[in-house]
Design an enzyme around this catalytic site. Structure first.
Site, short mmCIF file in Angstrom:
data_model
loop_
_atom_site.label_atom_id
_atom_site.label_comp_id
_atom_site.label_asym_id
_atom_site.label_seq_id
_atom_site.Cartn_x
_atom_site.Cartn_y
_atom_site.Cartn_z
N TYR A 62 11.19 -4.78 11.77
CA TYR A 62 10.79 -6.13 11.39
C TYR A 62 12.02 -7.00 11.14
O TYR A 62 12.75 -6.79 10.16
CB TYR A 62 9.91 -6.12 10.14
N LEU A 211 -7.30 -7.76 9.06
CA LEU A 211 -7.88 -9.08 9.32
C LEU A 211 -7.70 -9.48 10.79
O LEU A 211 -7.81 -10.66 11.13
CB LEU A 211 -7.26 -10.13 8.41
#
Length: 339
Positions: A62, A211
């Site tokens: 990341y 989500l």
């Protein structure tokens, strides 16, 4: 803090750390979703801890290590209060589009030293293999990870995006505390073999993207038009063209249930993931990502929502109707290796 404003806790695997039943995915604080308000992101970290979130998830890939460095001050301030998880195995290069996967012993040892340095810690609580290279036997890769436990550099081991048979094979080399894979109302391929194996072995399941990378919040009517140019979701099949329009239409029952409970679609989606624990008989600790304290409060509140059997039945068909794959290239996902 009161009992009503903090989340419940659960054990990650047999003998693993006890954590809040919802964690925080920190990836977006450094990359992939456009510019970040650093002050708001740091406020979100503190708000998460205050709400009972104790599992904080990052990876060396990341921001090419920037996310681990970003977390370091927060980790230093709260080291004894949190469970720190990071991942290795995805290799990047000067080509922004390149993603390689390395599981060899030398790379495992190189990667952990980099993560320890960037995070500013002596030991990582939960160390995941981010993706599997099937050409490298678990005896080598998980064996090398087990050596890190023996040396005190890592406390517990995790895997990401592996199938049920692969989880069993790895667990035989060294106990696995947690399996992290995508699992949501839109993505249920893990239920083919991985979920059952995790339940059988006592391995906790840590759903990422619960989500659907934000799609299940109901925020998008035309995802490609509404996302900034630098947002990686513009290249994801479910967010593009006719797929995006078809998937937005699938959210009608999510909105209906949300209205009945007086909550948001995102909270319904998170409650659904959380209730997989009772459906499948295993510990489930989703790690929705957010950079905003308000969203953090919304997400953690979802742990206190219970959906009825009728509502669960209404949501059951959604995943089978989703248009588009999880990634443009599914090669390094567990779904690609399911028999």
């Amino acid at each position: 803090m009161t009992e009503q404003t903090t989340i419940a806790r659960a054990e990650l695997g047999k003998g693993g750390p006890v954590v809040g039943i919802q964690g925080l995915g920190c990836m977006g604080m450094s990359e992939f979703y456009g510019d970040t308000d650093e002050a708001a992101a740091r406020e979100t970290l503190e708000a998460a801890l205050a709400a009972g979130v104790t599992l904080f998830d990052t990876a060396d890939v990341y921001g090419r290590g920037a996310n681990e460095e970003f977390l370091a001050p927060f980790v230093a301030a709260h080291r004894d209060e949190i469970t720190l998880a990071t991942k290795f195995a995805i290799e990047r290069s000067d080509d922004p589009a390149y993603r390689g996967v390395r599981n060899d012993r030398a790379y495992v040892r190189q990667a952990v030293e980099g993560s320890l340095r960037r995070l500013g810690v002596d030991v990582i609580d939960l160390y995941y293999m981010h993706r599997r290279d099937p050409a490298v036997p678990f005896a080598e890769s998980v064996g090398a990870m087990a050596e890190l436990v023996q040396e005190g550099k890592v406390r517990h081991l995790g895997l990401s995006e592996v199938t049920g048979p692969e989880l069993r094979e790895a667990h035989a080399v060294h106990p696995i505390a947690a399996l992290q894979s995508e699992w949501s109302l839109f993505s249920r391929d893990v239920e083919r073999s991985a979920v059952g194996a995790a339940a059988e072995l006592g391995v906790a399941f840590v759903p990422y993207s619960p989500l659907g990378r934000g799609f299940l919040t109901g925020a998008f009517a035309d995802a490609a038009a509404e996302l900034p140019a630098e947002d990686f979701r513009r290249s994801q099949p479910r967010f593009t063209g006719e797929n995006a329009k078809a998937n937005a239409a699938l959210l009608a029952p999510v909105r209906e249930i949300a209205a009945a409970h007086g909550v948001t679609p995102a909270q319904v989606a998170l409650a659904w993931v959380q209730q997989r624990a009772s459906v499948h008989g295993l510990t489930v600790v989703p790690i929705p990502g957010t950079r905003k304290p308000g969203r953090l409060a919304e997400n953690t509140a979802a742990t206190r929502i219970s959906l009825t059997a009728a509502e669960l039945a209404l949501l059951e068909p959604l995943a089978s109707r989703v248009a588009g794959a999880r990634y443009p290239d599914m090669t390094f996902t567990s779904d690609a290796r399911e028999s």
